[in-house]
Design an enzyme around this catalytic site. Structure first.
Site, PDB file in Angstrom:
ATOM      1  N   ASP A 139     -20.688 -25.375 -13.548  1.00 12.52           N
ATOM      2  CA  ASP A 139     -20.618 -24.177 -13.250  1.00 12.52           C
ATOM      3  C   ASP A 139     -21.675 -23.653 -12.617  1.00 12.52           C
ATOM      4  OD1 ASP A 139     -19.501 -21.605 -13.362  1.00 12.52           O
ATOM      5  OD2 ASP A 139     -19.291 -21.376 -15.460  1.00 12.52           O
TER       6      ASP A 139
ATOM      7  N   LYS B 192     -25.503 -21.520 -19.558  1.00 16.16           N
ATOM      8  CA  LYS B 192     -25.533 -21.595 -17.745  1.00 16.16           C
ATOM      9  C   LYS B 192     -25.917 -20.292 -17.195  1.00 16.16           C
ATOM     10  CE  LYS B 192     -21.750 -19.374 -16.776  1.00 16.16           C
ATOM     11  NZ  LYS B 192     -21.401 -18.416 -15.836  1.00 16.16           N
TER      12      LYS B 192
END
Length: 319
Positions: free
Chosen positions: A238, A186
């Site tokens: 996230d 991410k």
């Protein structure tokens, strides 16, 4: 519970602050020669949190480790191997080690638990603590959800029991591979998001999130993890904190990079990009977003052209 935190930066400092507020006895370990650690010990603040009197500071590694039941590590991910080599000289059997970083070792493509396992015995518990959240939001009283994962069920149960509070709700992870790869990757998506911001193409972040999740899901599946983990808290969950937040180091790095501006903070996604491409080759998975980020950062290619080609010139079925 007696807990030693190794790493007193933004996140490590928060963890020490948070766990001490939960009633645990917390020691922050730092090197005696570190000016940063000396300042932290003197002022009892890292600029984001102020440590209460129950938090102690120790520059003696043996003392800090022997007294701990839990050892929480929050350092740059590429430094983990060196640290594990150092602390493995001390008995860790019966203790639990918690990794609170998001990365993949760039030189080997190994997940961080794989690196740690090289230096630990089976009698040592090992887990990861991942998911969304910025220190600035937590200290403002804004709660969030995070994940504890481990190959050992009893370790997950212990940590969630000891760490859960009104500020953080912890979920049981069920896929260590997927949660580690998802948490690390991410940050690469965050760099790409920052590049889009820097090029005034923020509207493409929706496409970035959609395609990025599918890209990482394919890699997780190929590595033997669960594809759905890419859609969980460690990765897609996230994205707000990484792709949009003003506090995201990786997003800020990407934005400043394409603008030709220096950025002095650590952006874990830079090293992770190389690691993911290594894994993509190893498992025969195409990673176009990771490759585009690498082409800009390490290949010197024009970011506007690379990102436009990535998102605007594809003619193929979406799924």
């Amino acid at each position: 519970m007696k807990i030693t935190v190794i790493g007193s930066g933004r996140w490590g400092g928060f963890i020490a602050w948070y766990l001490s507020g939960m009633g645990h006895t917390v020691t922050i370990y730092g090197r005696a020669e570190s000016a940063k650690f000396a300042s932290l010990r003197k002022t009892r603040t890292n600029g984001l949190v102020i440590f209460n009197d129950t938090v102690s500071f120790c520059d003696q590694r043996k003392q800090a480790l022997e007294s701990a039941e839990l050892v929480v590590i929050s350092i740059p991910s590429q430094s983990l191997r060196g640290l594990m080599k150092e602390i493995s000289q001390y008995p860790l059997e019966g203790k639990t080690v918690v990794l609170c970083m998001k990365g993949i070792e760039a030189t080997t493509g190994k997940r961080l638990t794989q690196v740690a396992e090289e230096f630990l015995t089976p009698e040592t518990g090992l887990a990861i603590w991942v998911g969304p959240g910025h220190v600035q939001d937590f200290t403002a009283g804004i709660p969030n959800c995070m994940v504890i994962d481990s190959n050992q069920q009893k370790t997950k149960e212990l940590l969630i029991e000891q760490f859960s509070g009104s500020l953080i709700r912890f979920y049981y992870g069920e896929d260590l591979i997927g949660n580690e790869v998802g948490a690390a990757s991410k940050n690469v998506i965050g760099i790409a998001a920052g590049m889009l911001d820097g090029l005034n193409k923020t509207a493409l972040k929706g496409a970035l999130m959609s395609r990025g999740t599918r890209e990482i899901a394919r890699l997780i599946r190929a590595m033997g993890g669960k594809e759905i983990s890419a859609y969980g808290l460690a990765h897609l969950g996230d994205y707000q904190a990484t792709v949009f937040s003003e506090y995201s180091h990786n997003r800020a790095f990407g934005e400043r990079f394409v603008r030709g501006e220096p950025y002095g903070e650590l952006a874990e996604g830079v090293a992770t990009t190389k690691a993911l491409l290594r894994l993509g080759e190893q498992y025969s998975v195409e990673l176009p977003i990771c490759r585009a980020v690498d082409a800009v950062i390490h290949g010197g290619q024009a970011p506007d052209k690379v990102l436009s080609d990535l998102f605007l010139r594809s003619q193929k079925a979406e799924f």
